[in-house]
Design a protein around this motif. Structure first.
Motif, PDB file in Angstrom:
ATOM      1  N   MET A   1       6.214   2.615  -6.523  1.00  0.00           N
ATOM      2  CA  MET A   1       4.784   2.941  -6.427  1.00  0.00           C
ATOM      3  C   MET A   1       4.609   4.406  -5.991  1.00  0.00           C
ATOM      4  O   MET A   1       5.341   4.882  -5.126  1.00  0.00           O
ATOM      5  N   THR A   2       3.645   5.085  -6.620  1.00  0.00           N
ATOM      6  CA  THR A   2       3.426   6.495  -6.256  1.00  0.00           C
ATOM      7  C   THR A   2       2.587   6.566  -4.984  1.00  0.00           C
ATOM      8  O   THR A   2       1.555   5.909  -4.872  1.00  0.00           O
ATOM      9  N   THR A   3       3.019   7.352  -4.028  1.00  0.00           N
ATOM     10  CA  THR A   3       2.280   7.448  -2.762  1.00  0.00           C
ATOM     11  C   THR A   3       1.099   8.421  -2.925  1.00  0.00           C
ATOM     12  O   THR A   3       1.052   9.214  -3.875  1.00  0.00           O
ATOM     13  N   ASN A   4       0.182   8.364  -1.972  1.00  0.00           N
ATOM     14  CA  ASN A   4      -0.957   9.291  -2.006  1.00  0.00           C
ATOM     15  C   ASN A   4      -0.478  10.738  -1.963  1.00  0.00           C
ATOM     16  O   ASN A   4      -1.020  11.602  -2.635  1.00  0.00           O
ATOM     17  N   THR A   5       0.552  11.000  -1.139  1.00  0.00           N
ATOM     18  CA  THR A   5       1.094  12.366  -1.041  1.00  0.00           C
ATOM     19  C   THR A   5       1.570  12.839  -2.418  1.00  0.00           C
ATOM     20  O   THR A   5       1.266  13.958  -2.846  1.00  0.00           O
ATOM     21  N   VAL A  43      -6.279   9.236  -5.576  1.00  0.00           N
ATOM     22  CA  VAL A  43      -5.661   8.628  -4.386  1.00  0.00           C
ATOM     23  C   VAL A  43      -6.333   7.300  -4.060  1.00  0.00           C
ATOM     24  O   VAL A  43      -7.462   7.052  -4.473  1.00  0.00           O
ATOM     25  N   SER A  44      -5.626   6.464  -3.288  1.00  0.00           N
ATOM     26  CA  SER A  44      -6.226   5.185  -2.894  1.00  0.00           C
ATOM     27  C   SER A  44      -7.188   5.416  -1.727  1.00  0.00           C
ATOM     28  O   SER A  44      -7.186   6.482  -1.111  1.00  0.00           O
ATOM     29  N   GLU A  45      -7.969   4.398  -1.425  1.00  0.00           N
ATOM     30  CA  GLU A  45      -8.967   4.524  -0.347  1.00  0.00           C
ATOM     31  C   GLU A  45      -8.328   4.735   1.019  1.00  0.00           C
ATOM     32  O   GLU A  45      -8.951   5.216   1.949  1.00  0.00           O
ATOM     33  N   THR A  46      -7.052   4.365   1.114  1.00  0.00           N
ATOM     34  CA  THR A  46      -6.378   4.445   2.412  1.00  0.00           C
ATOM     35  C   THR A  46      -5.786   5.835   2.687  1.00  0.00           C
ATOM     36  O   THR A  46      -5.016   6.007   3.624  1.00  0.00           O
ATOM     37  N   VAL A  47      -6.149   6.818   1.865  1.00  0.00           N
ATOM     38  CA  VAL A  47      -5.559   8.163   2.018  1.00  0.00           C
ATOM     39  C   VAL A  47      -5.833   8.703   3.434  1.00  0.00           C
ATOM     40  O   VAL A  47      -6.933   8.576   3.959  1.00  0.00           O
ATOM     41  N   THR A  48      -4.794   9.267   4.040  1.00  0.00           N
ATOM     42  CA  THR A  48      -4.931   9.772   5.408  1.00  0.00           C
ATOM     43  C   THR A  48      -4.871  11.300   5.405  1.00  0.00           C
ATOM     44  O   THR A  48      -4.475  11.916   4.407  1.00  0.00           O
TER      45      THR A  48
END
Ligand code: SAM
Length: 303
Positions: A1-5, A43-48
């Protein structure tokens, strides 16, 4: 899975590779488009904030390979995270923390620290290089960190109120402006002053009494030909709280090894003598040794 980063890096990289302009200029352009909502990474909603910082950092690292400037190197994450941990502990329980980075570069170190301190935090960033300031300003906006920027020689007068914590990955080498250096106690009787010495003096001048300076310094700071000038200054104007040696393995050339120096500006009424924490960071891949080391830092910070 591709991460937000990874998604953020790919978003910036695809744009930067498709334009004719310098990679770092293109990074600024696409981040501005992201800010304005014209274009967005998927990015997903959980992006920090850390995902955003790291995504941009990957692009900056790639851009910096294109035009290598040894004195503009970004502070590596391994060191940034450690400084973040220390600053986070020094700030614990305090509200409205103010930070200063007088050699902010890309802002990577400053934002690592701001992302770590959980309370309200505002910062001032000084940097002489205009491109790096534009890069770090757009990053601060994406991270929603309140930062005031000054594009100037940080060793000239600063219009900055004293802060709680000054952090800096100090530029190392001679400072060429002898006339300006004469305003510093750390100007030697002969020859040019060391910029990293003057940066320490300037930083402590802009730190509140009781506040801290956390600096990344050359590991041989106390053995240089100008250390006879540095020692009395540190003794008179600061309390040395810790000297932390970073592992040699972090540096390509041992001659360029760094340490972390933590100073406290004394309160006007009393210059208390404290024990100095002398520590050596273990191999950072050794999780157990690192956990023990951080525990030692936490006990020191609490005391
Ligand atoms: N912490 C930064 C980061 O994460 O990107 C890296 C800092 S880098 C080691 C030192 C920075 O100091 C460089 O960006 C350089 O342009 C800046 N610098 C050098 N001399 C300066 C001066 N006299 N005034 C302001 N900035 C200066």
């Amino acid at each position: 899975m591709t991460t937000n980063t990874e998604k953020i890096f790919s978003f910036i990289d695809a744009y930067a590779e498709s334009t004719e302009v310098l990679y770092l200029e293109a990074t600024i352009d696409i981040c501005q488009k992201w800010l304005s909502g014209e274009s967005q990474p998927a990015v997903s909603e959980t992006v920090t904030k850390e995902d955003i910082r790291r995504g941009i950092q990957l692009a900056v690292l790639k851009g910096m390979k294109q035009n290598v400037q040894p004195n503009h190197q970004m502070t590596p994450d391994s060191i940034g995270m450690l400084i973040g941990h220390i600053a986070g502990k020094l700030a614990i329980g305090e509200q409205g923390i103010t930070l200063l980075d007088p050699a902010a570069g890309t802002g990577n170190l400053l934002y690592t620290v701001m992302n770590t301190i959980e309370n309200d935090v505002t910062a001032t960033a000084i940097e002489i290089d205009d491109l790096l300031v534009r890069l770090s300003a757009v990053t601060a906006e994406l991270l929603e960190h309140p930062v005031t920027f000054y594009v100037q020689d940080a060793l000239r007068p600063l219009f900055v109120d004293p802060v709680d914590i000054t952090i800096s990955d100090l530029p190392v080498g001679f400072y060429p402006d002898d006339e300006n250096a004469l305003n510093y106690e750390l100007m030697p009787a002969e020859g040019h002053a060391y910029a990293h010495h003057l940066f320490i003096e300037q930083s402590m001048k802009h730190t509140k009494p009781g506040g801290h300076g956390v600096f990344i310094i050359p590991a041989n700071l106390f053995e240089s030909d100008q250390s006879p000038t540095l020692h009395p200054y540190l003794k008179k104007q600061t309390n040395i709280r810790a000297i932390i040696q970073l592992p040699d393995s972090l540096f390509k050339n041992v001659a360029h090894a760094k340490s972390i120096l933590i100073l406290q500006k004394p309160l006007p009424e009393a210059k208390v003598t404290h024990d100095v924490l002398l520590a050596k960071v273990p191999n950072m891949t050794d999780k157990h040794a690192m956990a023990l080391f951080l525990q030692k830092i936490d006990i020191w910070a609490t005391e």
